[in-house]
Write an enzyme that holds these catalytic residues in place. Sequence first.
Site, PDB file in Angstrom:
ATOM      1  N   GLY A  12      -4.982  16.466 -29.990  1.00  0.00           N
ATOM      2  CA  GLY A  12      -4.166  16.679 -29.007  1.00  0.00           C
ATOM      3  C   GLY A  12      -3.809  14.991 -27.854  1.00  0.00           C
ATOM      4  O   GLY A  12      -3.219  15.552 -26.767  1.00  0.00           O
ATOM      5  N   SER A  13      -4.348  14.496 -29.141  1.00  0.00           N
ATOM      6  CA  SER A  13      -3.906  12.695 -27.767  1.00  0.00           C
ATOM      7  C   SER A  13      -1.981  12.423 -27.665  1.00  0.00           C
ATOM      8  O   SER A  13      -1.911  12.070 -27.043  1.00  0.00           O
ATOM      9  CB  SER A  13      -4.989  11.497 -27.796  1.00  0.00           C
ATOM     10  OG  SER A  13      -4.162  11.473 -29.362  1.00  0.00           O
ATOM     11  N   ASN A  14      -2.047  12.731 -28.500  1.00  0.00           N
ATOM     12  CA  ASN A  14      -0.305  12.641 -28.381  1.00  0.00           C
ATOM     13  C   ASN A  14       0.109  13.663 -28.230  1.00  0.00           C
ATOM     14  O   ASN A  14       1.803  13.214 -27.537  1.00  0.00           O
ATOM     15  CB  ASN A  14       0.069  12.359 -30.544  1.00  0.00           C
ATOM     16  CG  ASN A  14      -0.257  11.324 -31.232  1.00  0.00           C
ATOM     17  OD1 ASN A  14       0.421   9.961 -31.459  1.00  0.00           O
ATOM     18  ND2 ASN A  14      -1.094  11.415 -31.938  1.00  0.00           N
ATOM     19  N   LYS A  65       1.469  32.176 -45.588  1.00  0.00           N
ATOM     20  CA  LYS A  65       1.921  31.009 -44.794  1.00  0.00           C
ATOM     21  C   LYS A  65       3.136  31.796 -44.636  1.00  0.00           C
ATOM     22  O   LYS A  65       3.899  31.792 -43.534  1.00  0.00           O
ATOM     23  CB  LYS A  65       2.304  29.757 -45.698  1.00  0.00           C
ATOM     24  CG  LYS A  65       2.667  28.811 -45.140  1.00  0.00           C
ATOM     25  CD  LYS A  65       2.986  27.350 -45.760  1.00  0.00           C
ATOM     26  CE  LYS A  65       2.215  26.607 -45.976  1.00  0.00           C
ATOM     27  NZ  LYS A  65       1.911  25.183 -45.616  1.00  0.00           N
ATOM     28  N   MET A  90      -2.226  19.448 -38.687  1.00  0.00           N
ATOM     29  CA  MET A  90      -2.329  19.028 -40.509  1.00  0.00           C
ATOM     30  C   MET A  90      -2.472  20.265 -41.575  1.00  0.00           C
ATOM     31  O   MET A  90      -3.408  20.794 -42.424  1.00  0.00           O
ATOM     32  CB  MET A  90      -4.572  19.142 -40.596  1.00  0.00           C
ATOM     33  CG  MET A  90      -4.479  17.969 -39.774  1.00  0.00           C
ATOM     34  SD  MET A  90      -3.845  16.931 -39.507  1.00  0.00           S
ATOM     35  CE  MET A  90      -4.833  15.610 -40.143  1.00  0.00           C
ATOM     36  N   LEU A  92       0.639  21.883 -43.700  1.00  0.00           N
ATOM     37  CA  LEU A  92       2.081  21.638 -45.134  1.00  0.00           C
ATOM     38  C   LEU A  92       3.243  21.943 -44.495  1.00  0.00           C
ATOM     39  O   LEU A  92       2.129  23.577 -44.008  1.00  0.00           O
ATOM     40  CB  LEU A  92       2.182  21.813 -46.035  1.00  0.00           C
ATOM     41  CG  LEU A  92       1.723  20.413 -47.178  1.00  0.00           C
ATOM     42  CD1 LEU A  92       1.854  20.487 -48.555  1.00  0.00           C
ATOM     43  CD2 LEU A  92       2.621  19.461 -47.131  1.00  0.00           C
ATOM     44  N   ILE A  93       4.483  21.837 -43.877  1.00  0.00           N
ATOM     45  CA  ILE A  93       5.206  22.967 -43.350  1.00  0.00           C
ATOM     46  C   ILE A  93       5.674  24.257 -44.872  1.00  0.00           C
ATOM     47  O   ILE A  93       6.404  22.723 -45.439  1.00  0.00           O
ATOM     48  CB  ILE A  93       6.695  22.219 -43.090  1.00  0.00           C
ATOM     49  CG1 ILE A  93       5.366  21.323 -41.714  1.00  0.00           C
ATOM     50  CG2 ILE A  93       7.084  23.502 -41.934  1.00  0.00           C
ATOM     51  CD1 ILE A  93       4.666  22.542 -40.676  1.00  0.00           C
ATOM     52  N   ASN A 107       7.322  14.411 -38.208  1.00  0.00           N
ATOM     53  CA  ASN A 107       5.852  14.114 -38.610  1.00  0.00           C
ATOM     54  C   ASN A 107       5.304  12.596 -37.175  1.00  0.00           C
ATOM     55  O   ASN A 107       6.351  11.635 -37.733  1.00  0.00           O
ATOM     56  CB  ASN A 107       4.986  14.342 -39.217  1.00  0.00           C
ATOM     57  CG  ASN A 107       4.129  14.129 -39.254  1.00  0.00           C
ATOM     58  OD1 ASN A 107       3.301  14.771 -39.124  1.00  0.00           O
ATOM     59  ND2 ASN A 107       3.590  13.730 -40.676  1.00  0.00           N
ATOM     60  N   HIS A 109       2.580   9.609 -38.447  1.00  0.00           N
ATOM     61  CA  HIS A 109       1.246   9.030 -39.566  1.00  0.00           C
ATOM     62  C   HIS A 109       0.647   7.976 -39.409  1.00  0.00           C
ATOM     63  O   HIS A 109       1.576   7.326 -39.297  1.00  0.00           O
ATOM     64  CB  HIS A 109       1.900   9.433 -41.208  1.00  0.00           C
ATOM     65  CG  HIS A 109       0.768   9.518 -41.916  1.00  0.00           C
ATOM     66  ND1 HIS A 109       0.171  10.611 -42.264  1.00  0.00           N
ATOM     67  CD2 HIS A 109       0.351   8.955 -42.931  1.00  0.00           C
ATOM     68  CE1 HIS A 109      -0.796  10.146 -43.257  1.00  0.00           C
ATOM     69  NE2 HIS A 109      -0.718   9.231 -43.656  1.00  0.00           N
TER      70      HIS A 109
HETATM   71  C1  GAR Z   1      -2.734  10.981 -34.926  1.00  0.00           C
HETATM   72  O1  GAR Z   1      -3.348   9.911 -35.470  1.00  0.00           O
HETATM   73  C2  GAR Z   1      -1.782  11.419 -36.030  1.00  0.00           C
HETATM   74  O2  GAR Z   1      -0.970  10.379 -36.689  1.00  0.00           O
HETATM   75  C3  GAR Z   1      -2.472  12.124 -37.361  1.00  0.00           C
HETATM   76  O3  GAR Z   1      -3.880  13.116 -36.412  1.00  0.00           O
HETATM   77  C4  GAR Z   1      -4.411  12.082 -36.104  1.00  0.00           C
HETATM   78  C5  GAR Z   1      -3.674  13.329 -34.916  1.00  0.00           C
HETATM   79  O4  GAR Z   1      -4.484  12.935 -32.854  1.00  0.00           O
HETATM   80  N1  GAR Z   1      -1.538  13.222 -38.011  1.00  0.00           N
HETATM   81  C6  GAR Z   1      -1.337  12.396 -39.385  1.00  0.00           C
HETATM   82  O5  GAR Z   1      -2.735  12.285 -40.102  1.00  0.00           O
HETATM   83  C7  GAR Z   1      -0.644  13.755 -40.304  1.00  0.00           C
HETATM   84  N2  GAR Z   1      -1.237  13.771 -42.256  1.00  0.00           N
HETATM   85  P1  GAR Z   1      -4.209  13.159 -32.357  1.00  0.00           P
HETATM   86  O6  GAR Z   1      -4.851  14.889 -31.940  1.00  0.00           O
HETATM   87  O7  GAR Z   1      -5.099  12.775 -31.214  1.00  0.00           O
HETATM   88  O8  GAR Z   1      -2.959  13.519 -31.394  1.00  0.00           O
END
Ligand code: GAR
Length: 195
Positions: A12-14, A65, A90, A92-93, A107, A109
């Site tokens: 969840g850093s994002n 789903k 992680m 698919l929607i 999203n 990526h």
């Molecule tokens: C992020 O780097 C994001 O880009 C990636 O998961 C990480 C989550 O990090 N997403 C994917 O790979 C989607 N295909 P976070 O939990 O620290 O935000």
Amino acid sequence: MTKIALFASGSGSNVQAIAEAVAAGKVPAEIAMLVCDKPGAYVLERAEALGIPVFAFQPRQYESKEAFETEIVGRLKKAGVEFVFLAGYMRLIGPVLLNAYRNRIVNIHPSLLPAFPGKDAIGQAFDAGVKISGVTVHFVDEGMDTGPIIDQECVRIDSGMTRGDVQKAIQRIEHNLYPNVITKLLNGFREEQTQ
Ligand code: GAR
């Protein structure tokens, strides 16, 4: 304020970066809900500390789903959510969510799509030995990390960098790029609404 939902499965850093940008008044949104498909994920602790309402669920406990997405859509609509931002979700929607939020699901990526879609994009880029990778923000469609690209930023992978170094560089970019893209999208949306 436009209500948004964040979807996450991991650290969840994002989510943290977006929530901090919202709190600082940089992103014109209210985070109405965090949706998480991994009941033990660290993002849930962050959400609690940030005061974000959470819907955490265990996909296994639903028969399909379609069933869990129907529940999610019901909760999003009830909360007045207009946009969904995937932040390390992680999964698919499926059609239920896509139809309810057509062109309103975005999203992030950790690669320069269409290169290295799917899981462990940073590891894939590192193992391929590419010298430039980066981050992509895109609209979500039926595919895995496909859908129209909104913005990208690149990261140089210099020799001597470890996988961990690359991950740090990518995350630093993500934490700025995602809040900026969200702000642009929501500003455009509000202009449309007032026309
Ligand atoms: C992020 O780097 C994001 O880009 C990636 O998961 C990480 C989550 O990090 N997403 C994917 O790979 C989607 N295909 P976070 O939990 O620290 O935000």
